[in-house]
Design a protein around this motif. Structure first.
Motif: not given
Length: 422
Positions: A52-62
């Protein structure tokens, strides 16, 4: 071109579901089970994969890769189920299958057609959003200056016009997407190419009809599924989830992932059953609509043959002709007979002639008029000349003809030798 029939499509959807239920289950249970297992795995791991949170670049790509992989898996299953059930609904496949999972050329064509469909869906969706936002912005910024005194229930007329424009564009978008999607499985099932334009052309003028077919075919099943889900998932859990959704704010999405993880098995089971039921209903409805829009009415055997014909291997026009000893391959010439209408063989080149008891070969325009097998006493003879415009005549010694005339073999090839009559 006929329009999509609403009543006939909906009725055929349920006739197909209940009339061929065991064939449908045998055809679709394996891909539906795979879809259910994939759904269970997805729902159980949604929270760590889509935080739900912590949407950094790596999380978005994943998250994006996860979503695309899920879409591809769902489209493969849908293509396998769509092709097999639609062919059964069209009458192309009539066998009882214990299990079926085939990813062949038609399934792949439907898969890539669906990918093009979703790309177009995304592009048009962005265009519709841009038109609506632009119209509302222009209405608020410039509408009061253009018509300050024109209002409808206290709302500036420009704002009303912008809202109507958004409504019209949104409805057009929804109907267009339904039209493009509705007949893709039948097109992929029996035609050699799967084009979005083909599905669009077949449903011309039938946007609202297609919507009514979707409602008539799927609404009863979805209502029943909703009632079953209400009791199987638990009324308290559903009410709590609805309350969380209402309290959600931008940047603070509702905790849907934990709910999915807690009820992964039930939701996956629902997905498995609905894959079979909805797949069969859509196959039956789209098959009836495809038959009507293409002119292949169900009761006509000739129409059925024309519908199935594209599935057969096409005959290539450049295949070599048979120049051997084929049956009645006539060259260029004029028939010569002795009153009984025998077969006359005229070949340009060194064509073979098999008549009577001899085989004459001429290098020129040889004319053979013989009654092969049609002589009572077998006294036919051939006068064989090598060159020139000569005639080989099989003669009867007066014993009469029985009317049975042999067939000649005519070729345009050069056989490289001259036969001598016996």
């Amino acid at each position: 071109m006929e329009k999509v029939p609403v009543g006939r499509s909906v009725s055929h959807a349920y006739e197909f579901l209940f009339g061929r239920f065991f064939q449908i289950v045998g055809t679709a249970w394996l891909p539906a089970l795979l879809y259910g297992l994939g759904s269970y795995y997805l729902l159980s791991n949604m929270q760590p994969w889509m935080p739900l949170r912590g949407a950094d670049a790596g999380t978005v790509v994943k998250t994006l890769g996860f979503a695309l992989g899920t879409l591809a898996f769902a489209l493969i299953i849908r293509s396998v189920v769509g092709i097999s059930l639609t062919q059964e609904a069209l009458g192309v496949r009539k066998d009882l299958t214990l299990a079926h999972f085939v990813v062949g050329p038609r399934e792949l064509r439907l898969f890539f057609a669906m990918i093009r469909y979703y790309i177009l869906f995304f592009v048009l969706y962005v265009v519709v959003i841009a038109i609506c936002l632009g119209a509302m912005f222009a209405a608020k910024k410039y509408g009061a200056g253009l018509a300050p005194n024109l209002k409808l229930n206290g709302m500036p007329l420009a704002t009303v016009a912008a809202a109507l424009l958004c409504l019209v564009v949104t409805v057009w978008f929804a109907l267009a997407m339904l039209r493009l999607q509705f007949l893709l499985p039948p097109v992929a099932s029996v035609e050699h190419r799967t084009r979005l334009m083909r599905a669009w052309t077949l449903t011309r003028g039938s946007g609202w009809r297609v919507l009514l077919v979707y409602i008539g075919a799927l609404l009863p099943v979805m209502v029943a599924a909703g009632i079953a889900a209400y009791f199987l998932l638990g009324p308290n859990d559903l009410m709590n989830l609805m309350a969380e959704i209402r309290r959600a704010r931008p940047g603070n999405p509702p905790p849907i992932a934990p709910f999915y993880a807690a009820h992964a098995f039930v939701l996956a089971a629902f997905g498995t059953v609905l894959t079979i039921l909805n797949g069969a209903l859509l196959a039956g409805a789209s098959a009836a609509a495809y038959r009507t829009t293409t002119g292949h009415e169900e009761p006509d055997a000739e129409d059925d043959a024309a519908l199935v014909a594209p599935l057969l291997a096409p005959v290539h026009a450049d295949e070599p002709a048979d120049h051997g000893h084929g049956h009645d391959d006539h060259g260029h010439g004029h028939g010569h007979g002795d009153g009984h209408g025998g077969h006359d063989d005229h070949g340009h080149g060194g064509g073979h002639d098999d008549h009577g008891h001899g085989g004459g070969h001429g290098d020129g325009h040889g004319h053979d008029a013989a009654h092969g097998g049609g002589h009572d006493d077998g006294h036919g003879h051939d006068d064989d000349d090598d060159d020139g415009d000569d005639h080989d005549d099989g003669h009867d010694d007066g014993h009469g003809h029985d009317g049975d005339h042999g067939h000649g073999d005519h070729g345009h090839g050069d056989h490289g030798h001259h036969a001598k009559a016996a």
